[in-house]
Design a protein around this motif. Structure first.
Motif, short mmCIF file in Angstrom:
data_model
loop_
_atom_site.label_atom_id
_atom_site.label_comp_id
_atom_site.label_asym_id
_atom_site.label_seq_id
_atom_site.Cartn_x
_atom_site.Cartn_y
_atom_site.Cartn_z
N PHE A 205 0.85 -1.21 0.00
CA PHE A 205 0.00 0.00 0.00
C PHE A 205 0.88 1.25 0.00
CE2 PHE A 205 -3.65 -2.25 -0.11
CZ PHE A 205 -4.30 -2.61 1.06
N LEU A 206 1.88 1.25 0.87
CA LEU A 206 2.72 2.46 1.02
C LEU A 206 3.55 2.72 -0.24
CD1 LEU A 206 3.80 2.10 4.75
CD2 LEU A 206 1.94 3.49 3.77
N GLN A 207 4.00 1.63 -0.87
CA GLN A 207 4.74 1.80 -2.12
C GLN A 207 3.84 2.41 -3.20
OE1 GLN A 207 6.28 -2.09 -3.02
NE2 GLN A 207 7.96 -1.97 -1.49
N ASP A 208 2.62 1.90 -3.31
CA ASP A 208 1.69 2.43 -4.31
C ASP A 208 1.31 3.87 -3.97
OD1 ASP A 208 -0.15 -0.70 -4.91
OD2 ASP A 208 1.83 0.04 -5.61
N TRP A 209 1.14 4.13 -2.67
CA TRP A 209 0.78 5.50 -2.28
C TRP A 209 1.88 6.48 -2.68
CZ3 TRP A 209 -3.13 8.38 -1.49
CH2 TRP A 209 -2.98 9.64 -0.88
N ALA A 210 3.11 6.05 -2.44
CA ALA A 210 4.26 6.93 -2.78
C ALA A 210 4.21 7.29 -4.27
CB ALA A 210 5.56 6.22 -2.45
#
Ligand code: G3P
Length: 217
Positions: A205-210
Motif C-alpha cells: 500500500f505504502l509503495q503504491d501511495w508513494a
C-alpha cells in the motif's frame, strides 16, 4: 474474553495498559522473583495500574497460614484476587476467603476433577496450566474444553482463567472454547497483532501511495 497480563514487570504492564486491552494481571512467586521486587510493594503498584483483578499468590501450604497471608494480600488493594494452589488446604483457604467476599484464583490446576472442587469451594477464577500440560505430552486445551462443558452443565460461576499460555494459538483456541479469561506474557499478547501478510500488504500500500505523489496532510 478478558486479557490478563502474566507478569510482575510494571513497565510491561503499563505499556499494555495504555493500549486499553488489559483487564487484569496475574503474578506468582516465580514472577515476583523475576521482578526482583518486594511482593507487597510491587503488587500494590500493579493494583494502582490496572482497575481489574490482580492475582497475588500465597506461599504458605497450611490452610490457616494461607488464610492469614490471603487476608494480608487482599488488604493491599480492593482489586486483589488471592491466589491459592489447588491442594486440599488451598481449597479450604478458598472456601474461607471467598466466604469473606474476597476474590480467589485457584491455581496450578491440571485436571477437570480439580476444577470441579475449585468451583465448589467458591473460586472466582480457576487457572488450568495449558502450557505445562502440553510440555508433558497432554493436550492442555482439551482440559479447557472439558472444564467449560462441566461448568456450563452445572452453571458454576467460577471463571475459567487459562494460564501457562505460551502462544497466540493458545489464546485463540481458548476463545473458541469460550474460556472467560486468558493470562499471557506480554510478548504473547503483543504477538497477537502480528501477521506476515499484514506487513506485506502494508508495504505494498505504502509503495503504491508513494507513486501517487499525493499527501493527506
Ligand atoms: O500463570 C502461570 C504462568 O505464569 C506459568 O507459566 O510458562 O511457567 O508454565 P509457565
Amino acid at each position: 474474553m478478558k486479557f490478563f497480563v502474566d507478569t510482575a514487570d510494571v513497565a510491561a504492564i503499563r505499556e499494555l495498559a495504555e493500549l486499553g486491552i488489559v483487564d487484569g494481571v496475574t503474578t506468582n512467586p516465580s514472577l515476583i522473583l523475576k521482578s526482583g521486587r518486594d511482593i507487597l510493594e510491587v503488587t500494590r503498584e500493579i493494583c494502582a495500574l490496572v482497575p481489574g483483578p490482580v492475582s497475588a499468590e500465597v506461599v504458605a501450604t497450611e490452610a490457616a497460614a494461607m488464610i492469614a497471608e490471603g487476608r494480608k494480600l487482599a488488604a493491599l488493594a480492593g482489586n486483589i484476587a488471592v491466589k491459592v494452589p489447588l491442594t486440599w488446604d488451598g481449597l479450604k483457604a478458598c472456601k474461607v476467603l471467598s466466604g469473606e467476599g474476597r476474590m480467589v484464583n485457584v491455581t496450578l490446576c491440571f485436571s477437570a476433577a480439580q476444577a470441579i472442587l475449585a468451583a465448589k469451594a467458591g473460586a472466582t477464577f480457576i487457572s488450568p496450566f495449558v502450557g505445562r500440560l502440553d510440555d508433558v505430552g497432554a493436550e492442555g486445551m482439551d482440559l479447557i474444553a472439558d472444564i467449560r462443558k462441566i461448568y456450563d452443565n452445572y452453571r458454576f460461576t467460577t471463571q475459567i482463567l487459562v494460564a501457562s499460555v505460551r502462544s497466540v494459538a493458545h489464546v485463540t483456541e481458548a476463545a473458541v472454547i469460550g474460556a472467560d479469561v486468558v493470562t499471557a506474557p506480554p510478548a504473547v499478547l503483543k504477538a497477537m497483532a502480528s501477521h506476515p501478510l499484514t506487513d506485506r500488504g502494508l508495504e505494498a500500500f505504502l509503495q503504491d501511495w508513494a507513486r501517487t505523489g499525493q499527501k493527506i496532510l
